[in-house]
Write an enzyme that holds these catalytic residues in place. Sequence first.
Site, PDB file in Angstrom:
ATOM      1  N   GLU A   5      12.035  -1.001  -0.354  1.00  0.00           N
ATOM      2  CA  GLU A   5      10.590  -1.140  -0.186  1.00  0.00           C
ATOM      3  C   GLU A   5       9.929   0.211  -0.434  1.00  0.00           C
ATOM      4  O   GLU A   5      10.135   1.157   0.318  1.00  0.00           O
ATOM      5  CB  GLU A   5      10.265  -1.620   1.223  1.00  0.00           C
ATOM      6  CG  GLU A   5       8.770  -1.672   1.531  1.00  0.00           C
ATOM      7  CD  GLU A   5       8.459  -1.934   2.986  1.00  0.00           C
ATOM      8  OE1 GLU A   5       7.347  -1.581   3.426  1.00  0.00           O
ATOM      9  OE2 GLU A   5       9.331  -2.480   3.706  1.00  0.00           O
TER      10      GLU A   5
ATOM     11  N   ARG B 121       1.649   4.213  -0.011  1.00  0.00           N
ATOM     12  CA  ARG B 121       0.969   5.236   0.769  1.00  0.00           C
ATOM     13  C   ARG B 121       0.710   6.494  -0.046  1.00  0.00           C
ATOM     14  O   ARG B 121       0.087   7.433   0.453  1.00  0.00           O
ATOM     15  CB  ARG B 121       1.813   5.618   1.995  1.00  0.00           C
ATOM     16  CG  ARG B 121       2.132   4.473   2.934  1.00  0.00           C
ATOM     17  CD  ARG B 121       2.952   4.952   4.105  1.00  0.00           C
ATOM     18  NE  ARG B 121       3.585   3.868   4.823  1.00  0.00           N
ATOM     19  CZ  ARG B 121       4.438   4.023   5.827  1.00  0.00           C
ATOM     20  NH1 ARG B 121       4.759   5.248   6.225  1.00  0.00           N
ATOM     21  NH2 ARG B 121       4.979   2.976   6.421  1.00  0.00           N
TER      22      ARG B 121
ATOM     23  N   LYS C 273       7.697  -9.678   8.804  1.00  0.00           N
ATOM     24  CA  LYS C 273       8.004  -8.318   9.243  1.00  0.00           C
ATOM     25  C   LYS C 273       7.503  -8.172  10.677  1.00  0.00           C
ATOM     26  O   LYS C 273       6.378  -8.555  10.987  1.00  0.00           O
ATOM     27  CB  LYS C 273       7.296  -7.313   8.338  1.00  0.00           C
ATOM     28  CG  LYS C 273       7.355  -5.863   8.807  1.00  0.00           C
ATOM     29  CD  LYS C 273       6.639  -4.961   7.823  1.00  0.00           C
ATOM     30  CE  LYS C 273       6.604  -3.524   8.300  1.00  0.00           C
ATOM     31  NZ  LYS C 273       6.062  -2.606   7.286  1.00  0.00           N
TER      32      LYS C 273
END
Length: 218
Positions: free
Chosen positions: A49, A53, A137
């Site tokens: 993943e 950001r 998640k």
Amino acid sequence: MTTSSHPPQHPLPSVLDLAPVVPVVVLDAVEDAVPLARALVAGGLPAIEVTLRTDAALDAITRIAAEVPEAVIGAGTLLTPEQVRAAVDAGARFLVSPGWTDRLLDAMRAPGVPFLPGVSTTSEVVALLERGVTEMKFFPAEAAGGVPYLKSLAAPLPRARFCPTGGIGAASAPDYLTLPNVGCVGGTWMLPSNALAAKDWSRVERLARAAAQLRVSA
């Protein structure tokens, strides 16, 4: 963002079943994307993943998708439908968000790739189950109640399966992986900052191999 064609990929049945650990990667330098992904794959962690950001994230996903076909590259920290579309266009094969809204959920569902919307409360889990979503998640895992919280959800909500992420390390990961409703965990402990700064990919590979060997206790 760099554009490239992506080779055809088989659909993923479930991100939760690819490996016991999904590395959560924050990349500042695009040139580190391919060697880092190769080290993680060599260590036995194919699902990666890359979080959105940093400015390098989408180009990093494109590079990995094009040059490391053994990797199952995903995009994380998705907050808007626009980010979802950009991530899929870059080559992401699964999608992860820290939370969800109806608008974001619709956007994540639309491309037809696996997605893990973030939850931290029972009500959020129930709301997703109502919408036909069973894989999620759990974030921020440690701060939101950790192993005891997820254990308490298993009996009343048996259809829900989770990838807990947030504050999990090598010592605590096995406790999560013993739970029947946890398929894998997300973490960064195989990506120490000093190893990334030194481009010590062999160390990353060793740490990834140790993480890949985590198994659910009998």
